[in-house]
Scaffold this motif. Structure first.
Motif, PDB file in Angstrom:
ATOM      1  N   MET A   4     -20.524 103.918 -13.219  1.00 23.24           N
ATOM      2  CA  MET A   4     -20.569 103.548 -14.471  1.00 23.24           C
ATOM      3  C   MET A   4     -20.951 104.270 -15.441  1.00 23.24           C
ATOM      4  N   ASP A   5     -20.384 104.064 -16.622  1.00 23.31           N
ATOM      5  CA  ASP A   5     -20.791 105.030 -17.875  1.00 23.31           C
ATOM      6  C   ASP A   5     -22.241 105.238 -18.310  1.00 23.31           C
ATOM      7  N   ASN A   6     -22.511 106.504 -18.588  1.00 31.59           N
ATOM      8  CA  ASN A   6     -24.037 106.637 -19.443  1.00 31.59           C
ATOM      9  C   ASN A   6     -23.609 106.613 -20.759  1.00 31.59           C
ATOM     10  N   PHE A   7     -24.308 106.002 -21.297  1.00 32.98           N
ATOM     11  CA  PHE A   7     -24.161 105.943 -22.901  1.00 32.98           C
ATOM     12  C   PHE A   7     -25.416 105.755 -23.842  1.00 32.98           C
ATOM     13  N   LEU A  24     -23.280 112.353 -21.211  1.00 33.08           N
ATOM     14  CA  LEU A  24     -24.005 111.110 -21.978  1.00 33.08           C
ATOM     15  C   LEU A  24     -22.712 110.650 -23.088  1.00 33.08           C
ATOM     16  N   LYS A  25     -22.235 109.403 -22.978  1.00 40.82           N
ATOM     17  CA  LYS A  25     -21.248 109.159 -24.102  1.00 40.82           C
ATOM     18  C   LYS A  25     -21.956 108.895 -25.283  1.00 40.82           C
ATOM     19  N   ILE A  26     -21.400 109.140 -26.436  1.00 39.07           N
ATOM     20  CA  ILE A  26     -22.229 109.066 -27.886  1.00 39.07           C
ATOM     21  C   ILE A  26     -21.151 108.795 -28.889  1.00 39.07           C
ATOM     22  N   GLY A  71     -26.046 104.240 -15.714  1.00 35.87           N
ATOM     23  CA  GLY A  71     -25.642 103.621 -14.585  1.00 35.87           C
ATOM     24  C   GLY A  71     -26.207 102.024 -14.751  1.00 35.87           C
ATOM     25  N   SER A  72     -26.756 101.418 -13.733  1.00 34.06           N
ATOM     26  CA  SER A  72     -27.092 100.144 -13.902  1.00 34.06           C
ATOM     27  C   SER A  72     -28.493  99.886 -14.683  1.00 34.06           C
ATOM     28  N   GLU A  73     -29.251 101.015 -15.026  1.00 37.55           N
ATOM     29  CA  GLU A  73     -30.226 100.939 -15.557  1.00 37.55           C
ATOM     30  C   GLU A  73     -30.156 101.144 -17.305  1.00 37.55           C
ATOM     31  N   LYS A  74     -31.028 100.039 -17.976  1.00 33.89           N
ATOM     32  CA  LYS A  74     -30.846 100.064 -19.359  1.00 33.89           C
ATOM     33  C   LYS A  74     -31.977 100.364 -19.802  1.00 33.89           C
TER      34      LYS A  74
END
Lengths: 338, 338
Positions: free
Chosen positions: B1-4, B74-76, B29-32
């Motif tokens: 999954m994307d990291n953003f 990291l996507k930004i 990933g799955s952590e927010k």
């Protein structure tokens, strides 16, 4: 003279007496450019003390003006510009980064600005008094807030500084509570935090009151002993901080003094924000009153003193007044007793 | 999954169901992680579908979490971050710049979002109808606006999408007019542009009406021939654009069609803005309907169609409705006839 560039609504208003939400402002020596889109052209030409340029691409037009005027160095606040625009500008001019460039300029108010702010605070305090008559058992936070806004805005004739906070009991334990349909009951505590704008300058005030016998005075009588105890600690913290406001004292000292009162009483962990903030065209601006700010108190400063104690799931207390340092050197608590 | 990483209130709400005006949101990933200050802790813990972290320094804490989780990329969205913060983050992680990252994600609404938006538009249109009864000769723009907001907000129970525009005659020639104490007269033209929020989703609508016999219908009768002529051109431009909304058509084609109607009638220079914009959690979002947008119309899109003609010092006309593309492939003009 400095060459500088701005893009924030209030910062631009401060320079030229008009603003809108899509503008780039260039000050190049004695020439000023108000660059905006077609929606604002008519009003800008009537009101802005600057040459108005209409464009569909603000940044592109700005760069063209910079090139045409052979500008080499430009002051800019790097906190106000998105990364892409900043990089784009930096390709054609040397950007001199000055964080909080406009906040620093606006931190010391002129005598005229002080007069406007005092009027704003006075009108705000009057609205609290008028709202007092509308506080009725059984109304919910939405209804109370609506009536409060009616008074603050003078039925829509004035802008508000921000969406008022109207928080009953456990909602008052959240310094920025979401409004709810919780209904007011006779033994409740009611936190009111609100302000209005007069000639674009903000006011800001908080009262935490006992619903049994509503008054906007800072002397409050609660039947509940714990509420009374917490209230009196917060009031003492505010009074101690205000007593120590003097030219030449670092602002952080005020935060320390208020925090010490609350910490000594055993509630230091529940004073979860800093003591205050400057108020002017922005509702939050320089100078900030927190434990890190070493700036010294000076004539022309305007800021809030607003200690608080927030007990999760129980209730919260905050008392906030605006103070200023007049040009005779004296501190004034504005409209404290209205 | 994307990291953003996100920092805008609505963008964060979209990801985790809660938001506030001081937040950094990390999706690793799955952590927010919902990183905010103490004012919002209680509400965030109750409402955000993420781990809530309280801190006085959001950026510093964010960097600590990135380091601890050994995040490399990291996507930004570079448009949403100030230059200083962006550079600070870029020192510990490779930032993958994606302009309008969240706008792109939110451009296609889910069936559930479409239902919420339709309700928002319906409630907005009802408020226009209710306000119709309050339009009285002699009221000024402030008084009209106050009554309009009373209806739109249901006496404070709902937020508005934006400060409504209530503009009489020559003020209507300014697409974003400053409100004034100009009083309504019998032969005036009145421009009303407003919307409200339902479950945080915005509505947006404009009617330009003849005061002699107020109706919120798009069929308007003016005694003044010039007003009637301009009105009918704008209406034709809107109808032609709406008629051509089909899956697979580029959005810019709609702007072209409406602009052609107005240009052929001789008023092209007075249609000073683009044809429309997306609406959702933000009042202005993707997709934009302008002459440059090559994006193709798709199921789940929601946008406005709002041509206008503005004659400085005379009057302006704008007609705006929201449309959506349903999942059966059909275009729907929402609440057009309410």
């Amino acid at each position: 003279m400095d060459n500088f560039i701005l893009n924030k609504e209030n910062e631009v208003y401060y320079e030229c007496g008009y603003s809108c939400d899509n503008v780039i402002f260039l000050s190049l020596g004695s020439e000023k450019f108000f660059i905006t889109d077609g929606r604002y052209t008519i009003d800008a030409k009537e009101n802005a003390n600057a040459e108005v340029i209409t464009t569909n691409n603000l940044l592109k037009t700005t760069k063209e003006i910079l090139l045409k005027n052979r500008i080499k160095v430009l002051k800019i606040d790097p906190l106000n510009w998105d990364y892409e625009s900043f990089v784009s500008l930096s390709k054609i001019v040397t950007l001199q980064k000055i964080p909080n460039y406009s906040h620093k300029k606006r931190m010391i108010k002129t005598p005229n600005e002080l007069e406007i702010i005092k009027k704003s605070v006075f009108l705000g305090a009057l609205a609290f008094e008028e709202f007092k008559e509308e506080i009725k058992i059984g109304l919910d936070e939405f209804e109370l807030s609506y009536k409060f806004k009616e008074k603050l805005s003078n039925r829509g004739n004035r802008d508000l500084s921000f969406e008022p906070i109207v928080a009953i009991n456990e909602n008052s334990a959240k310094p920025h509570a979401i409004i709810s349909n919780k209904k007011l009951q006779i033994d409740d505590i009611l936190l009111l935090d609100a302000g209005l704008k007069y000639k674009r300058y903000c006011s800001d005030r908080t009262r935490t009151i006992s619903v049994e016998n509503p008054t906007m005075s800072k002397i409050q009588q609660f039947n509940n002993q714990k509420k009374q105890k917490i209230y009196d600690i917060v009031l003492k913290a505010q009074e101690e901080a205000i007593k120590n406001i003097k030219i030449g004292i670092p602002l952080k000292k005020l935060d320390e003094i208020a925090r010490e009162v609350i910490t000594k009483a055993g509630y230091g962990d529940y004073f979860v924000h800093s003591l205050g903030h400057g108020v002017g065209l922005d509702i939050h601006e320089w100078p900030y009153v927190n434990k890190r700010n070493e700036i010294l108190i000076q004539e022309g400063m305007v800021f809030t003193i607003e200690p608080g104690i927030y007990l999760p799931n129980e209730f919260g207390v905050r008392i906030e007044d605006m103070v200023c340092i007049n040009y005779d050197g004296n501190m004034e608590v504005m409209s404290e007793y209205i």
